[in-house]
Design a protein around this motif. Structure first.
Motif, PDB file in Angstrom:
ATOM      1  N   ASN A  70       0.832  -1.207   0.000  1.00 37.48           N
ATOM      2  CA  ASN A  70       0.000   0.000   0.000  1.00 37.48           C
ATOM      3  C   ASN A  70       0.863   1.252   0.000  1.00 37.48           C
ATOM      4  O   ASN A  70       0.572   2.218  -0.712  1.00 37.48           O
TER       5      ASN A  70
ATOM      6  N   HIS B  38       2.291   1.941  -3.360  1.00 42.06           N
ATOM      7  CA  HIS B  38       1.263   2.527  -4.227  1.00 42.06           C
ATOM      8  C   HIS B  38       1.099   4.019  -3.938  1.00 42.06           C
ATOM      9  O   HIS B  38       1.035   4.835  -4.847  1.00 42.06           O
ATOM     10  N   VAL B  39       1.054   4.381  -2.647  1.00 41.79           N
ATOM     11  CA  VAL B  39       0.894   5.784  -2.255  1.00 41.79           C
ATOM     12  C   VAL B  39       2.063   6.612  -2.765  1.00 41.79           C
ATOM     13  O   VAL B  39       1.883   7.693  -3.335  1.00 41.79           O
TER      14      VAL B  39
ATOM     15  N   GLU C  13       1.873   6.995  -6.585  1.00 42.14           N
ATOM     16  CA  GLU C  13       0.838   7.960  -6.974  1.00 42.14           C
ATOM     17  C   GLU C  13       1.271   9.390  -6.652  1.00 42.14           C
ATOM     18  O   GLU C  13       1.013  10.310  -7.426  1.00 42.14           O
TER      19      GLU C  13
ATOM     20  N   ASP D  27      -6.668   4.531   7.995  1.00 42.93           N
ATOM     21  CA  ASP D  27      -5.618   3.680   7.434  1.00 42.93           C
ATOM     22  C   ASP D  27      -4.731   4.548   6.535  1.00 42.93           C
ATOM     23  O   ASP D  27      -5.115   5.666   6.183  1.00 42.93           O
TER      24      ASP D  27
ATOM     25  N   GLU E 125      -3.973   4.725   3.393  1.00 38.94           N
ATOM     26  CA  GLU E 125      -4.519   5.233   2.135  1.00 38.94           C
ATOM     27  C   GLU E 125      -5.526   6.362   2.389  1.00 38.94           C
ATOM     28  O   GLU E 125      -5.505   7.383   1.702  1.00 38.94           O
ATOM     29  N   GLU E 126      -6.385   6.206   3.398  1.00 39.15           N
ATOM     30  CA  GLU E 126      -7.348   7.259   3.736  1.00 39.15           C
ATOM     31  C   GLU E 126      -6.624   8.520   4.203  1.00 39.15           C
ATOM     32  O   GLU E 126      -6.995   9.623   3.865  1.00 39.15           O
TER      33      GLU E 126
ATOM     34  N   GLU F 276      -3.649   9.460   3.314  1.00 39.56           N
ATOM     35  CA  GLU F 276      -3.020  10.066   2.133  1.00 39.56           C
ATOM     36  C   GLU F 276      -4.047  10.873   1.337  1.00 39.56           C
ATOM     37  O   GLU F 276      -3.770  11.988   0.912  1.00 39.56           O
TER      38      GLU F 276
END
Length: 135
Positions: free
Chosen positions: A66, A69-70, A73, A112, A114-115, A117
């Motif tokens: 994860n 990925h962050v 991106e 979490d 991703e949230e 970010e």
């Protein structure tokens, strides 16, 4: 996604977990200088070292995936902004500190990664909108 960004992903995870480099390094059995070299991309950690660093932060391979990925991106977004002539700066240091404190202030500290970010990417724009409306 590219594993060459593993150091940046480790740094992102460490900062999300609010851990200090020396604390993670000690728990992983490496020096803080070596952890810094991994995080800055000067060296790549072995699989064994990566596992120990993740364990020291209370993370697993899914968290690392994860984070990769962050980071990917974020880099892609920064490159797009550069190509459009936008600046990478999200404001003054005071703005950055304010933005960093907002999730905890709103009681959203348990988001979490991703949230967190996504929220972090929205907050600079919200701050600009508030300033615009205030004028």
């Amino acid at each position: 996604m590219d594993f060459k960004n593993i150091g940046a992903a480790i740094r992102w995870l460490r900062t999300q977990r609010t851990k200090k480099q020396r604390e993670v390094a000690r728990a992983a059995g490496i020096t803080p200088a070596m952890l810094s070299a991994y995080e800055t991309g000067k060296h790549r950690p072995s699989l064994d070292t990566t596992e120990r660093v993740l364990a020291a932060m209370g993370c697993d391979v899914i968290d690392l995936t994860n984070a990769l990925h962050v980071v990917f991106e974020a880099q892609k977004s920064a490159e797009a902004k550069k190509s459009q002539g936008e600046t990478e700066s999200s404001g003054t240091r005071a703005d950055q500190e304010l933005i960093a404190a907002i999730p905890d202030t709103l009681g959203l500290s348990r988001l979490d990664p991703e949230e967190r970010e996504v929220l972090g990417s929205l907050l600079p724009g919200i701050l600009r909108l508030i300033r615009y409306l205030k004028r």
